[in-house]
Scaffold this active site. Structure first.
Site, PDB file in Angstrom:
ATOM      1  N   ASP A  16      41.071  44.414  37.319  1.00 37.17           N
ATOM      2  CA  ASP A  16      41.867  43.813  36.261  1.00 37.17           C
ATOM      3  C   ASP A  16      41.528  42.348  35.990  1.00 37.17           C
ATOM      4  O   ASP A  16      41.397  41.924  34.849  1.00 37.17           O
ATOM      5  CB  ASP A  16      43.332  43.876  36.709  1.00 37.17           C
ATOM      6  CG  ASP A  16      44.135  44.657  35.717  1.00 37.17           C
ATOM      7  OD1 ASP A  16      43.535  45.530  35.046  1.00 37.17           O
ATOM      8  OD2 ASP A  16      45.345  44.376  35.606  1.00 37.17           O
ATOM      9  N   LYS A  19      38.246  41.976  34.186  1.00 37.48           N
ATOM     10  CA  LYS A  19      38.300  42.372  32.776  1.00 37.48           C
ATOM     11  C   LYS A  19      39.113  41.391  31.944  1.00 37.48           C
ATOM     12  O   LYS A  19      38.732  41.001  30.856  1.00 37.48           O
ATOM     13  CB  LYS A  19      38.909  43.773  32.658  1.00 37.48           C
ATOM     14  CG  LYS A  19      37.930  44.858  33.083  1.00 37.48           C
ATOM     15  CD  LYS A  19      38.397  46.224  32.680  1.00 37.48           C
ATOM     16  CE  LYS A  19      39.305  46.789  33.728  1.00 37.48           C
ATOM     17  NZ  LYS A  19      39.580  48.208  33.646  1.00 37.48           N
ATOM     18  N   ARG A  46      31.952  49.633  43.014  1.00 39.55           N
ATOM     19  CA  ARG A  46      31.588  50.945  43.538  1.00 39.55           C
ATOM     20  C   ARG A  46      31.443  51.992  42.443  1.00 39.55           C
ATOM     21  O   ARG A  46      30.613  52.887  42.519  1.00 39.55           O
ATOM     22  CB  ARG A  46      32.639  51.411  44.556  1.00 39.55           C
ATOM     23  CG  ARG A  46      32.504  50.686  45.879  1.00 39.55           C
ATOM     24  CD  ARG A  46      33.600  51.062  46.804  1.00 39.55           C
ATOM     25  NE  ARG A  46      34.891  50.901  46.155  1.00 39.55           N
ATOM     26  CZ  ARG A  46      36.055  50.926  46.785  1.00 39.55           C
ATOM     27  NH1 ARG A  46      36.099  51.143  48.068  1.00 39.55           N
ATOM     28  NH2 ARG A  46      37.172  50.756  46.133  1.00 39.55           N
ATOM     29  N   GLY A 182      43.214  24.698  37.129  1.00 38.31           N
ATOM     30  CA  GLY A 182      42.405  24.698  35.916  1.00 38.31           C
ATOM     31  C   GLY A 182      43.252  24.600  34.664  1.00 38.31           C
ATOM     32  O   GLY A 182      42.733  24.579  33.548  1.00 38.31           O
ATOM     33  N   HIS A 241      49.985  27.641  44.170  1.00 35.22           N
ATOM     34  CA  HIS A 241      50.077  27.018  42.841  1.00 35.22           C
ATOM     35  C   HIS A 241      51.027  25.813  42.829  1.00 35.22           C
ATOM     36  O   HIS A 241      50.668  24.726  42.393  1.00 35.22           O
ATOM     37  CB  HIS A 241      50.540  28.033  41.790  1.00 35.22           C
ATOM     38  CG  HIS A 241      49.666  29.255  41.688  1.00 35.22           C
ATOM     39  ND1 HIS A 241      48.322  29.219  41.924  1.00 35.22           N
ATOM     40  CD2 HIS A 241      49.948  30.539  41.375  1.00 35.22           C
ATOM     41  CE1 HIS A 241      47.807  30.436  41.761  1.00 35.22           C
ATOM     42  NE2 HIS A 241      48.778  31.253  41.427  1.00 35.22           N
ATOM     43  N   GLN A 378      53.286  25.669  30.794  1.00 33.49           N
ATOM     44  CA  GLN A 378      53.200  26.825  29.904  1.00 33.49           C
ATOM     45  C   GLN A 378      54.569  27.433  29.712  1.00 33.49           C
ATOM     46  O   GLN A 378      55.413  27.241  30.581  1.00 33.49           O
ATOM     47  CB  GLN A 378      52.236  27.879  30.474  1.00 33.49           C
ATOM     48  CG  GLN A 378      52.741  28.504  31.771  1.00 33.49           C
ATOM     49  CD  GLN A 378      51.722  29.355  32.476  1.00 33.49           C
ATOM     50  OE1 GLN A 378      50.533  29.128  32.389  1.00 33.49           O
ATOM     51  NE2 GLN A 378      52.178  30.349  33.205  1.00 33.49           N
TER      52      GLN A 378
HETATM   53  C1  BG6 Z   1      48.843  34.733  40.223  1.00 39.24           C
HETATM   54  C2  BG6 Z   1      49.910  35.519  40.932  1.00 39.24           C
HETATM   55  O1  BG6 Z   1      48.201  33.876  41.125  1.00 39.24           O
HETATM   56  O2  BG6 Z   1      49.438  33.954  39.190  1.00 39.24           O
HETATM   57  C3  BG6 Z   1      50.678  36.382  39.969  1.00 39.24           C
HETATM   58  O3  BG6 Z   1      49.311  36.328  41.925  1.00 39.24           O
HETATM   59  C4  BG6 Z   1      51.189  35.562  38.798  1.00 39.24           C
HETATM   60  O4  BG6 Z   1      51.750  37.032  40.617  1.00 39.24           O
HETATM   61  C5  BG6 Z   1      50.075  34.721  38.196  1.00 39.24           C
HETATM   62  O5  BG6 Z   1      51.691  36.474  37.826  1.00 39.24           O
HETATM   63  C6  BG6 Z   1      50.603  33.772  37.144  1.00 39.24           C
HETATM   64  O6  BG6 Z   1      49.533  33.157  36.485  1.00 39.24           O
HETATM   65  P1  BG6 Z   1      49.706  32.610  35.009  1.00 39.24           P
HETATM   66  O7  BG6 Z   1      48.451  31.852  34.761  1.00 39.24           O
HETATM   67  O8  BG6 Z   1      49.867  33.812  34.131  1.00 39.24           O
HETATM   68  O9  BG6 Z   1      50.926  31.766  35.010  1.00 39.24           O
END
Ligand code: BG6
Length: 489
Positions: A16, A19, A46, A182, A241, A378
């Site tokens: 995922d 992609k 694979r 990023g 994060h 965001q």
């Molecule tokens: C990922 C987490 O690191 O960050 C996910 O594993 C989460 O659970 C995602 O949905 C959120 O990323 P973003 O960029 O959509 O806020």
């Protein structure tokens, strides 16, 4: 740009992340002419697939972001013609040697750099790194490997992973991604702090009352329960994060913007943080809810999740930095899935104005009306500052207004996806936005004791309805420090 060849091999090409994020980000870089002219992409997984089938698969997720961009279709076609596929097992040196052969054919003996993006589960990181480094490293250019969390589940397993990777790679070859680094607003945090006189002098316990790092999503773990249940929200969002943003927010001024200087400061601030204790956190888990004729399944009703799972899908925590700048200032974090909205933001609540004239004269409740700086990461990137302002007219009435920098009205350019910036940095060898191993250790040591205690004591999460604002315990936690969550005010 360089004249050397470059290949990017996406290991786990049919997954995922590859992609949705990696191939589109590579295409965006190609579209913007950021990649060397001799650039190719290899998908490795694979699944048996031909080059054509890989191209077909990738083309479904490529976009030019802005519809009417020139030559978009032609550029896509050109990009797809540079994409190839090799099917192989993740632990087979022989299959990586075959990949090496294919790469060599395309490289035609020129200096060739090779980047591997591991878009695969962590339990096979080491196998892939072993096979790739033994059999498919570049003979005359650099070889770099991008890995993405989870980097272990705690200090021990993370240390173990680091040691295993370093059997095959030097630290300089490992690019550990935290994609939040990023994001445009996160990158801007240092600019805001260090190049505006109106902010940096206020950036301390003398003027800041508390800082909040808030992450919420309005969807659950649908389909990802297998991964998520083993990690939970603290490991999924907070330990990486949110903590990364906190480190950038709170670090001292680095000597320069060089990667090592910035990361040295991040490590220092992380090492000054107190280890979290059970009483510093509240955990929650979403339960099913029917709303507007729709039924939303609770976390444990997800078929990929054990029905007695205690894994938190929400957590709030109070963290402290024991150094001269931040002594006593609560840094609050809140992260949750299946809440009422999708948002990520940093909120800085300033102290009261001492002896405020307008508090005495007009009865305004200045406890509630202190300045607040919000960086909305965001959606709808923005920076705004809440100020007290006179409502125009005769007499004197104050209200709260925003000085508002809304990106979409100020800048016409579309904001790049985090993966574009990070891939480009890895290609250019810029390490500032990647996590160094000592940073990772420092980050884990803040959370590991708490995670162990939650698990050994089998602490039950507070249930909250899908689509709600999360457990009420989060308010009590904040209230203990005399704080109100800014997003709920
Ligand atoms: C990922 C987490 O690191 O960050 C996910 O594993 C989460 O659970 C995602 O949905 C959120 O990323 P973003 O960029 O959509 O806020």
């Amino acid at each position: 740009q360089t004249e050397s060849n470059l290949s990017v091999t996406v290991v786990g090409a049919s997954g995922d992340l590859a992609k949705k994020k990696i191939f589109p980000a590579l295409f965006a870089l190609f579209y913007e002419d950021c990649l060397p002219p001799n650039f190719i992409v290899f998908g490795y997984a694979r699944t048996k697939m031909t080059d054509e089938e890989l191209r077909e698969m990738i083309s479904r997720t490529l976009t030019c972001r802005i519809d009417k961009r020139e030559n978009c279709g032609d550029k896509m076609e050109e990009f797809l013609q540079r994409c190839f596929y090799h099917s192989g097992q993740y632990d087979s040196e022989e299959h990586f040697a075959e990949l090496d052969e294919k790469l060599k054919q395309k490289e035609e003996g020129k200096v060739s750099n090779r980047l591997f993006y591991l878009s695969i589960p962590p339990n096979i990181f080491v196998d892939v790194v072993r096979c790739a480094s033994c059999k498919a490293s570049s003979g005359n250019g650099w070889t770099r490997v991008i890995v993405e969390k989870p980097f272990g589940r705690d200090s021990e397993s993370s240390g173990e992973l680091t040691r295993s990777l370093k059997q095959y790679l030097a630290e300089e070859q490992i690019f550990r991604i935290d994609h939040y680094l990023g994001k445009e607003l996160v990158e801007n945090l240092s600019v805001l702090r260090f190049s505006n006189l109106v902010f940096e002098p206020l950036w301390s316990r003398n003027y800041i009352r508390n800082v909040q790092f808030i992450f919420s999503e309005d969807f659950g773990t649908e389909g990802r329960g297998g991964y998520f249940d083993n990690y939970g929200i603290i490991r999924d969002i907070m330990q990486n994060h949110l903590l990364q943003i906190l480190a950038l927010f709170a670090m001292e001024t680095p000597v320069s913007l060089d990667a090592e200087d910035v990361r040295n400061e991040k490590v220092k601030v992380l090492r000054s943080m107190r280890k979290l204790r059970l009483e510093d956190v509240v955990i929650g888990q979403y339960k099913g809810q029917s709303k507007g004729g729709k039924t939303y399944l609770g976390y444990t009703e997800d078929p990929t999740v054990p029905n007695d799972s205690l894994t938190p899908t929400f957590a709030a925590a109070a963290l402290f930095i024991d150094n001269a700048r931040w002594d006593g200032v609560p840094f609050l974090m809140k992260a949750g899935k299946a809440l009422n909205t999708r948002r990520a933001e940093i909120r800085v609540q300033f102290r009261h104005v001492p002896g405020n004239l307008y508090k005495r004269n007009f009865g305004m409740d200045m406890d509630k009306a202190t300045n607040e700086l919000v960086l909305r990461v965001q959606p709808d990137e923005a920076i705004y500052l809440k100020i007290n302002n006179k409502v125009p007219g005769l007499g004197m009435r104050l209200d709260r207004s925003d000085l508002n920098l809304l990106y979409k009205t100020r800048y016409s350019k579309e904001i790049s996806d985090a993966y574009e910036r990070l891939l480009l940095d890895a290609i250019e060898g810029e390490r500032r936005l990647f996590i160094r191993s000592d940073e990772l250790d420092a980050a884990w040591s803040i959370f590991t004791p708490l995670l162990k205690e939650l698990e050994t004591k089998k602490i039950t999460p507070e249930l909250y309805p899908y689509g709600s604002r999360g457990p009420v315990g989060a308010h009590y936690l904040a209230a203990e420090y005399n704080v109100r969550w800014g997003d709920l005010a």
